[in-house]
Scaffold this active site. Structure first.
Site, mmCIF file in Angstrom:
data_model
loop_
_atom_site.group_PDB
_atom_site.id
_atom_site.type_symbol
_atom_site.label_atom_id
_atom_site.label_comp_id
_atom_site.label_asym_id
_atom_site.label_seq_id
_atom_site.Cartn_x
_atom_site.Cartn_y
_atom_site.Cartn_z
ATOM 1 N N GLU B 59 0.828 -1.217 0.000
ATOM 2 C CA GLU B 59 0.000 0.000 0.000
ATOM 3 C C GLU B 59 0.858 1.261 0.000
ATOM 4 O O GLU B 59 0.533 2.239 -0.676
ATOM 5 C CB GLU B 59 -0.950 0.004 1.206
ATOM 6 C CG GLU B 59 -2.134 -0.926 1.077
ATOM 7 C CD GLU B 59 -1.814 -2.378 1.411
ATOM 8 O OE1 GLU B 59 -0.664 -2.659 1.828
ATOM 9 O OE2 GLU B 59 -2.703 -3.233 1.247
ATOM 10 N N HIS B 126 -11.522 -5.117 8.473
ATOM 11 C CA HIS B 126 -12.175 -4.963 7.167
ATOM 12 C C HIS B 126 -13.437 -4.121 7.302
ATOM 13 O O HIS B 126 -14.383 -4.292 6.554
ATOM 14 C CB HIS B 126 -12.529 -6.329 6.569
ATOM 15 C CG HIS B 126 -11.345 -7.178 6.213
ATOM 16 N ND1 HIS B 126 -10.580 -7.804 7.164
ATOM 17 C CD2 HIS B 126 -10.785 -7.479 5.020
ATOM 18 C CE1 HIS B 126 -9.607 -8.480 6.570
ATOM 19 N NE2 HIS B 126 -9.696 -8.296 5.267
#
Lengths: 345, 322
Positions: B59, B126
């Site tokens: 990322e 999540h």
């Protein structure tokens, strides 16, 4: 096929110097002159913040800047004044940033080595080490998207920065994207005060190259001809479409981390190592041994460097600093999207 | 024809890729035939070869790469697989993208898409809503679309904006929310929307919580209360004027957000109304956020962790009685 690391050769008899030896030497000389002056300004209380110099790393850095062409991307780091200058950074950018002139590229908003001209392909480093590797990769991808030809990127790092997650991600993504990138890592043997044995445990940092899909080369960073040959070669290979290139240069940082640091932790044994030589003195010796320039010429170069530095400092010192009540306190270029929250008047 | 919130995001990206050669999409699994964890890029790699690229699980490097490409004139869209994982890229987003224009005068036009917020069974890693973190730092625009129309038009606007945009798309709305067609007009970023008019209480919200607030307004209408619902649309810039104008009409304020309670968007709204609109208030302003714990996995716990219509209605009734 990827090449594994090549071990550096021991000091040899003076070989003919690299064809750009004297050109690079003059950038080293200018850098040493400039940085010595910055140090004395700092000691005299005329520079706020810190001064971070590249003493002992000028040969590696000069070679980094020297082989880049217009259109190439350069991501220098803390100790890359020589490379920045060779790449085309005006001395005024340095003195204006250190002395806090409003007219510098950072306009007082950032200082010392955290400067750049991204619009001219010289990226402005952030302090978080390793972060600029992927930024360089992205700039190279953009050039490929736009259909540009004959460009490379060169990003500098130290052995300290090589231990960050960002550096790992950056190396990997560079190889995945197969961009024409050269990473020049200078192992100056200390991350601030921490020696190599607490920084990494691999046998040789250059061994990491093959693990990422880079071609790797070692380098004696005190030998200017070697720097020019190895870094020049890597730049050439990257330009020719070879995989990304990693160079690991060995030097000793001949200063503190910054000028606030007396580097008293550097051991005497370390100072006796071959990589602890001062690359500028080694280059001067080569010039004398091979009679590449006479004493008068050297003196003239020194004088010229000093004059340029003095002029850049004098100019920056005359310029107005930024002022809080006149500053444009706006972090967005899209002015109509600036949040209208109440802040300090 | 009906189009979902998720399809609107896909269509916006298709239009961006079609209309602007500078646009490319970078993220995990966005390329190939897969089209992303949520299929927000389904089919785009085939339609736009070489411009919808799978990235490694990196990322930090994904965003760093986007920054470099943006400096060189591209308009990258980075898809985070889940908003939660953007924490890995915080350094690039906050310290590099967010500071770049201020430091160098060179803007960084990147768009980072964050599939945000909770869905049942998604657990602590999540389900997060990260808008408050990004809004806290200077140099970023933070969008939180709550409707299919905004999901479409705001994403197109995000890419057009010269500054870094964090675009928080809510996963719960992906399939739940439908519109008849894609919009042809848009409301500019920085302008909040009155999602429902009322005169007794203002509920300020954004993203999925707008729909919880609308459900509460409906419920309380049957009890004789008229609730005004303000959808912030973007949390930075935050449209304080629309909020103040609403509070001027209702005299009561409740702010609802799905993210954690310490600080954040709801606190910011209340601070601004308290400072600039204290005289407009008939009761102390209130706020509701998720609980101050990580987000739980089990649906029973999850539904008790975040504000929902019942909790909001209870808080609203209490505020209306004051």
């Amino acid at each position: 096929m990827l090449q594994t690391a090549q071990r550096q050769s021991k000091t040899k008899k003076p070989a003919p110097p690299h064809e750009r030896f004297l050109e690079a030497f003059r950038w080293m000389l200018l850098t040493r002159t400039l940085e010595e002056k910055l140090v004395s300004l700092y000691r005299g209380g005329l520079i706020t913040g810190g001064v971070y110099i590249g003493k002992g790393q000028e040969a590696v850095s000069a070679a980094c800047g020297l082989f880049l062409q217009k259109g190439d991307i350069f991501a220098p780091l803390i100790r890359d004044q020589a490379g920045r200058s060779a790449f085309g950074e005006p001395l005024l950018d340095v003195t204006r940033t250190y002395l806090g002139s409003r007219q510098g590229p950072m306009r007082g908003r950032d200082g010392n080595i955290h400067r750049g001209r991204p619009q001219d392909n010289q990226l402005a480093m952030v302090s978080h080490l390793g972060a600029m590797i992927s930024v360089t990769v992205g700039a190279l991808m953009a050039k490929r998207f736009k259909g540009e030809k004959d460009f490379i990127g060169l990003a500098c790092i130290g052995e300290g920065g090589m231990q960050t997650g960002a550096f790992h991600e950056g190396m990997n993504i560079a190889a995945v994207e197969q961009v024409p990138l050269v990473i020049v890592a200078t192992n100056n043997h200390y991350a601030y005060s921490t020696p190599n044995d607490r920084e990494f445990a691999c046998h040789d940092l250059v061994d990491r190259a093959i693990g990422y899909g880079f071609e790797g080369y070692n380098l004696d960073g005190t030998d200017l001809s070697g720097c020019l040959e190895v870094i020049g070669g890597a730049v050439k290979r990257a330009r020719a479409g070879r995989p990304p290139q990693l160079i690991v240069a060995s030097v000793l940082r001949l200063s503190g981390h910054g000028e606030h640091d007396d580097a008293s932790y550097v051991t005497e044994e370390m100072k006796r190592q071959p990589f602890a030589r001062d690359c500028l003195k080694v280059a001067e010796q080569t010039i004398a041994d091979l009679k590449l320039a006479d004493a008068d010429t050297l003196a003239a170069w020194r004088k010229e460097a000093a004059a340029k530095v003095d002029e850049a400092i004098a100019t920056a010192q005359k310029e107005a600093p930024p002022e809080g009540d006149k500053e444009d306190w706006c972090a967005l270029s899209t002015r109509d999207l600036v949040d209208q929250l109440e802040t300090i008047d | 024809m009906s189009i979902t919130y998720l399809e609107a995001i896909r269509e916006a990206q298709a239009k961006l890729l079609r209309d602007d050669k500078r646009v490319f999409i970078y993220g995990q699994d966005v390329g190939g035939a897969f089209g992303g964890a949520f299929k927000a890029t389904k089919g785009l790699a085939k339609e736009f070869p070489g411009r919808v690229l799978n990235a490694p699980i990196s990322e930090d490097a994904m965003v760093g790469t986007a920054i470099g490409a943006a400096i060189e004139g591209m308009r990258p869209i980075v898809e985070m697989q889940f908003a939660d994982f953007s924490s890995i890229a915080l350094n690039q987003i906050l310290n590099n993208a967010g500071t770049h224009y201020w430091r160098t005068n060179v803007p960084v036009p990147i768009t980072i898409r964050l599939p945000s917020g909770g869905t049942k069974g998604s657990g602590p890693f999540h389900s997060q809503s990260m808008e408050s973190i990004y809004a806290h730092y200077p140099g970023l625009i933070v969008m939180t679309p709550a409707t299919v129309e905004d999901a479409y038009t705001m994403l197109i606007e995000a890419v057009a904006i010269d500054d870094p945009v964090v675009y928080c798309e809510h996963k719960y709305l992906y399939y739940h929310l439908k519109a008849d067609q894609l919009p042809t007009e848009s409301v500019p970023t920085g302008t909040a929307r009155i999602a429902r008019e009322g005169r007794d209480l203002t509920i300020v919200s954004y993203s999925a919580m707008v729909h919880e607030a609308l459900a509460v307004a409906e419920q309380l209408a049957s009890e004789g209360f008229e609730i005004e619902v303000v959808d912030l649309r973007s949390v930075k810039p935050l449209d304080t004027n629309t909020v103040l104008a609403s509070v001027a009409r209702t005299g009561r304020l409740l702010c609802v957000g799905e993210s954690f309670p310490w600080g954040g968007v709801t606190a910011e709204v209340i601070a601004r109304v308290g400072a600039e609109g204290f005289h407009l208030l008939d009761a102390a302003p209130q706020r509701l956020n998720a609980k101050d714990t990580p987000i739980p996995y089990h649906p029973n716990l999850w539904s008790a962790h975040r504000p929902n219509a019942n909790v909001i209605a209870r808080k609203a009734r209490a505020l209306l009685r004051e």
